[in-house]
Design a protein around this motif. Structure first.
Motif, PDB file in Angstrom:
ATOM      1  N   VAL A 152       2.300   4.644   0.729  1.00  0.00           N
ATOM      2  CA  VAL A 152       1.739   5.563   1.555  1.00  0.00           C
ATOM      3  C   VAL A 152       0.288   5.684   2.006  1.00  0.00           C
ATOM      4  O   VAL A 152       0.056   6.347   2.830  1.00  0.00           O
ATOM      5  CB  VAL A 152       2.009   7.049   1.127  1.00  0.00           C
ATOM      6  CG1 VAL A 152       3.874   7.341   0.621  1.00  0.00           C
ATOM      7  CG2 VAL A 152       1.441   7.283  -0.395  1.00  0.00           C
ATOM      8  N   ARG A 205       0.890  -1.099   0.010  1.00  0.00           N
ATOM      9  CA  ARG A 205      -0.045   0.168   0.183  1.00  0.00           C
ATOM     10  C   ARG A 205       0.794   1.297  -0.084  1.00  0.00           C
ATOM     11  O   ARG A 205       0.271   2.255  -0.255  1.00  0.00           O
ATOM     12  CB  ARG A 205      -0.873   0.126   1.149  1.00  0.00           C
ATOM     13  CG  ARG A 205      -1.935  -0.976   1.079  1.00  0.00           C
ATOM     14  CD  ARG A 205      -3.102  -0.713   2.298  1.00  0.00           C
ATOM     15  NE  ARG A 205      -3.907  -1.732   2.488  1.00  0.00           N
ATOM     16  CZ  ARG A 205      -3.888  -3.058   3.218  1.00  0.00           C
ATOM     17  NH1 ARG A 205      -2.779  -2.948   4.024  1.00  0.00           N
ATOM     18  NH2 ARG A 205      -5.031  -3.794   3.422  1.00  0.00           N
ATOM     19  N   GLY A 218      -0.785   3.363   3.486  1.00  0.00           N
ATOM     20  CA  GLY A 218      -0.611   3.043   5.133  1.00  0.00           C
ATOM     21  C   GLY A 218      -1.435   1.344   5.181  1.00  0.00           C
ATOM     22  O   GLY A 218      -1.527   0.702   4.165  1.00  0.00           O
ATOM     23  N   ALA A 219      -1.780   1.117   6.305  1.00  0.00           N
ATOM     24  CA  ALA A 219      -2.176  -0.320   6.729  1.00  0.00           C
ATOM     25  C   ALA A 219      -3.563  -0.390   6.387  1.00  0.00           C
ATOM     26  O   ALA A 219      -4.076  -1.785   6.406  1.00  0.00           O
ATOM     27  CB  ALA A 219      -2.166  -0.271   8.407  1.00  0.00           C
ATOM     28  N   ASN A 220      -4.484   0.318   5.808  1.00  0.00           N
ATOM     29  CA  ASN A 220      -5.884   0.179   5.548  1.00  0.00           C
ATOM     30  C   ASN A 220      -6.238   0.700   4.244  1.00  0.00           C
ATOM     31  O   ASN A 220      -5.811   1.455   3.634  1.00  0.00           O
ATOM     32  CB  ASN A 220      -6.589   0.908   6.772  1.00  0.00           C
ATOM     33  CG  ASN A 220      -6.209   0.622   7.906  1.00  0.00           C
ATOM     34  OD1 ASN A 220      -6.653  -0.689   8.255  1.00  0.00           O
ATOM     35  ND2 ASN A 220      -5.852   1.335   8.944  1.00  0.00           N
TER      36      ASN A 220
END
Length: 432
Positions: free
Chosen positions: A212, A210, A214-216
């Motif tokens: 930048v 992903r 992020g995690a979601n």
């Protein structure tokens, strides 16, 4: 009844009989219930920890009793790379209508029609893409693919995949991925079926980085479902079919190979509901690259570049200001095999229909047709939602070569390139 565990690439365990899973070691001298311990490896034993794929299966009979004494079989429309057609053809952009459902009885395996191939299956690089049609279930016949994993995207009619790991059902708007070497049988759930298929010869599909973002967002691991254990203790004589080295082989087996009572590991079939994909996009201006719609990728040795990317174009809001919102005109080092599951595609409002296919190969220009361009440049740029649409791409860093089946297909649109003929010369030469 299908039952699932959620997560992607995680270590799972499942048992159809309580106590069937050994505790503390993978291959004890005597397994519970008199089962056999068998490891199914989807990667080299020495692969790095993060990419090591394997599962332990505790089964009634070992696979060596199900898969031996093979004889040759023929499925001539399931082509394998490298495949260079003998049919002379131009390198033009190409498009096809839906493949008609056959009149006779055809199973899922018999109904695979490969339309493009790329790379080399023996070198474990590349892919094959095409469609499938099915009018009957596989009765007492099982299959596994030694050349690659299979991603299935139904377009019409739902399918039931009975696998060594348990049952998966998948219909339009969902995908099912069957790893290399996993045995399965396909049944029709609600009548004749049609859809799309990608055979991935390379590294197994994983979630894309992903960066930048992020995690979601995009496809989240928790939404991928793996079946819980279920087994068949059948003594009915059956047939096992294998795809190996681009060829097909069959053998007789005295019982069902779907006899895994318990399993644990991280190498298993899975399904995903594409409506759970969380799109990201431009909130102020400009049109991001289509890579923001990547669901799964098969990584290549070239950093950040996939042998195959599975990309979707789902329902979504468009809010960018002062922006040409459909996909822009472009030439790309990637090759694009595209299909439509339902609705319409915003860059091709006519001619590209559910069940159809388009191919825009590496470094061949393409983009919105004349009608889509005209609508887009005059549209009021208020927030608008694209609804009732689901298109996808099997995108590869390798050139995709059309098969004879594709080039001679009755629904091939010989005049496809005419969709751009209405684009006028808009240059304002009179302005200083």
């Amino acid at each position: 009844m299908s039952a699932y565990m959620s997560g992607f690439g995680n270590e799972f365990e499942s048992e159809a009989l309580p106590g069937a899973l050994p505790r503390g070691q993978n291959s004890p001298q005597r397994c519970p219930f008199g089962l056999y311990a068998e490891q199914l490896s989807g990667s080299a034993f020495t692969a790095p920890q993060g990419s090591n794929r394997r599962s332990w299966l505790y089964r009634i009979r070992p696979s060596v009793l199900h898969a031996r004494n093979f004889r040759a079989a023929e499925l001539p429309l399931w082509e394998t790379a490298p495949c260079r057609t003998t049919t002379a053809h131009p390198i033009d952009q190409m498009r096809w209508g839906p493949t008609p459902l056959p009149d006779g009885a055809v199973t899922f395996i018999e109904g695979v029609r490969i339309m493009t191939t790329a790379g080399d299956a023996d070198a474990r690089i590349g892919m094959a893409a095409g469609v499938y049609v099915a009018t009957r279930s596989m009765a007492d016949t099982y299959f596994y693919n030694a050349d690659g994993e299979i991603l299935i995207a139904p377009e019409q009619g739902a399918l039931i995949f009975d696998t060594e790991f348990g049952r998966i059902d998948a219909g339009p708007g969902e995908i099912c991925v069957l790893p290399r070497g996993v045995k399965f049988r396909v049944s029709l759930k609600d009548g004749p079926a049609r859809g799309y298929l990608c055979e991935n010869y390379g590294a197994p599909f994983v979630l894309p980085s992903r960066g930048v973002i992020g995690a979601n967002g995009l496809a989240n691991a928790r939404d991928f479902l793996t079946p819980v254990a279920a087994f068949e203790d059948s003594q009915r004589p059956s047939v096992m079919m294998v795809k190996w080295g681009g060829r097909f082989y069959v053998c007789d087996t005295p019982s069902s190979p779907l006899d895994v009572v318990a399993w644990h590991g991280n190498y298993a079939p899975y399904k995903y509901d594409l409506s759970l994909f969380c799109p990201v996009g431009a909130l102020l201006f400009d049109h991001p690259d289509p890579s923001i719609f990547c669901v799964l990728t098969s990584p290549s040795a070239q950093a950040g570049v996939g042998d195959v990317d599975f990309v979707i174009f789902p329902p979504r809001w468009q809010v960018a200001e002062h922006t040409f919102r459909p996909p822009w005109f472009h030439m790309n080092v990637m090759s694009e095999f595209m299909g439509l599951i339902f609705g319409a595609y915003d860059a091709k409002p006519s001619g590209f229909v559910p069940g159809g296919v388009s191919l825009h190969n590496a470094m061949l220009p393409h983009g919105p047709d004349a009608a889509a361009f005209e609508i887009a440049i005059h549209a009021e740029l208020a927030p608008a939602k694209l609804e009732n649409t689901l298109a996808f791409m099997f995108e590869s860093r390798l050139s995709q070569h059309p098969t004879d089946f594709a080039l001679t297909h009755e629904s091939r649109q010989a005049d496809y390139a005419a969709c751009w003929d209405g684009l006028p010369d808009r240059f304002e030469r009179q302005r200083p």
